[in-house]
Scaffold this active site. Sequence first.
Site, mmCIF file in Angstrom:
data_model
loop_
_atom_site.group_PDB
_atom_site.id
_atom_site.type_symbol
_atom_site.label_atom_id
_atom_site.label_comp_id
_atom_site.label_asym_id
_atom_site.label_seq_id
_atom_site.Cartn_x
_atom_site.Cartn_y
_atom_site.Cartn_z
ATOM 1 N N GLU A 60 0.802 -1.328 -0.055
ATOM 2 C CA GLU A 60 -0.074 -0.083 -0.026
ATOM 3 C C GLU A 60 0.869 1.239 -0.017
ATOM 4 O O GLU A 60 1.827 1.302 0.766
ATOM 5 C CB GLU A 60 -0.854 0.083 1.285
ATOM 6 N N ASP A 71 -6.085 9.520 10.085
ATOM 7 C CA ASP A 71 -4.780 8.941 10.252
ATOM 8 C C ASP A 71 -4.384 9.682 11.702
ATOM 9 O O ASP A 71 -4.718 10.758 11.754
ATOM 10 C CB ASP A 71 -3.852 9.450 9.210
#
Lengths: 282, 400
Positions: A60, A71
């Site tokens: 990824e 995040d």
Amino acid sequence: MTAQANATDVSISRITQRFEDLKAEGRSALVTFVTAGDPDPETSQAILDGLPAAGADIIELGMPFTDPMADGPAIQKGAQRALKAGQNQRKTLEMVRRFRAHDQDTPIVLMGYYNPIYRYGVEAFLNDAAEAGIDGLIVVDLPPEHDGELCLPAAEKGLNFIRLATPTTDDARLPKVLENTSGFLYYVSVAGVTGAGSASSEAVEKAVERLKLHSRLPVAVGFGIKTPEHAAMVARSADAVVVGSALVNTVEQAESPQAAIEGVHSLTRALAQGVRTARQAR
Amino acid sequence: MTALSALPDPQGFFGDFGGQFVAETLMPLILELQGCYEAAKDDPAFREELAYFQRDYVGRPSPLYFAERLTEHFGGAKIYFKREELNHTGAHKINNCIGQILLAKRMGKNRIIAETGAGMHGVATATVAARFGMKCVVYMGATDIDRQQANVFRMRLLGAEVIPVESGMGTLKDAMNEALRDWVTNVDDTFYIIGTVAGPHPYPAMVRDFQAVIGHETRDQMLEKEQRLPDSLVACIGGGSNAMGLFHPFLKDESVHMIGVEAGGHGISTGEHAASLNGGEPGVLHGNRTYLLQNVDGQIQDAHSISAGLDYPGIGPEHAYLHSTKRVEYVSITDQEAIDAFQLCCRKEGIIPALETAHALAEIAKRAPELPEDHLMVVNLSGRGDKDMTSVAEYLGDSF
Ligand SMILES: Cc1ncc(COP(=O)(O)O)c(C=O)c1O
């Protein structure tokens, strides 16, 4: 063979192929997340290029964004380092092009937020991504309610659109989440931002079981997995284990670009070891 | 064109703008909120409770005041102030907070989170959380904490925990990111009170509905005082809640001209401003598609304004829509123009306005002199300026 030919001629996607191969081996996949351009373009390219040899089965690659709302601090800072070093969408695609010059088998999934793609232009972005050899997309802020924006156009270009399922996704909602998902399903094991907390092995096992009732897609489990032991635990039930913040932290803590490259690769080797021995250990 | 009252559509779109661009973890939560809000909106008991608190706690209706001295000074349009600064906590923000906390109570949530820029929304949120006995956490950019010390202390007095946000420039956008991160993490007990007409659907519509009391009252009050509708409405725009609250009840009245005033900072051409419509491009941030300050790569750029409450690189999606249909005119005012209007209002009317509000006042300073005496102009006096003493003193090279 060019990446383009690969994406269109082969009836089965690189991601699906990889999962089938690993199933035959009887083990789970290690999915590694790193941010493109972190800490600088050259170092990041070297990190990316060496991941398969270190044991990453699927990569990824984070597309840095100024406002990564889902995040935690580690990946936020990684994105900031990359942006400061001049990373942008074009450079991220270029990194993958270079990677594909020597690796045609390891699937690469771009992960990030919608705005940089939207601003690039959805059509142009999908064309360039497919041409660069990208296999799938994870776009955090595009729930199934907005499949018309990117998910369906991506599928038309042969790119997998990988969706997140979370502890808040109940059985009533799950079919909607699964509807246009392809490649694999990414189970976010804790409600929270990346890097935070971690679920117990029973909770993960239960969740994977539940998802398997609804879907035949491979199930990857991530969020908060930091150590080889933890990866091994998750790898017992999940088809793939995703590690991100721990790798990005390694970049932050490295004292030199070389140390960053070695740090990420050695942690990847340790994690891969954990994932590969998980089911034997049982 | 779709009837305005029918917007947003069920997915939360106003034309191309709006939507629910959030992480999957939040999606079930905002769908639940959407359902609960729809039900509450039509529930007479909820409406009655809201009306009670608006009257006895907030102090509504707020007066529509004829600003006689400013009118004389400009020598043109007849200027009225909608006195939102007289509300409890000193700004329009509480109209929305009361509505949302009643909804939180109805949904059985007991932990409140909020983002704040100038601190006015943070104070209003801390206030209602105290009143309803709920835990309150306010995210505020570190830069804003420095320039809005008094409000930080007020929030703490009210029992809220103020968490400084260091990421980005440490302003409103970063505070909103952090509040969203909190919400993703605390999905069971937490209600996020967004302070403006932005965020994922249903927030833009819900906040608008709670703020629309401003426009409804203005309409009744103007009809009573002048026996007709106003000719123009002027309001400043951060995310756009005080403007939407004033404008929305008049959108169908074609004779009513509306002007939204963005923060022009050092001037649009300098790139240092907070004028998303006048200096931005469409994009997706904080759950909705709208105009954003961003670079060619889709990275969000930091806004600049002397006023912390306008220092945001986006704008509510309904404003983006009203901009695209040209129903509302959007202009910008620089820091300097706002400071000049701020001082003028203090001296002519004996009202110290918020720096945000001063942007709207600066726009009437440009327009009023050119308009006939029978032109009825309403300015939303969205807040009072007590919180801005340090910023203004600093700007003027003064101290106290
Ligand atoms: C007094 C005042 N007016 C206006 C604003 C801007 O917000 P909005 O555009 O949502 O009305 C603020 C925000 O803090 C404020 O405090």
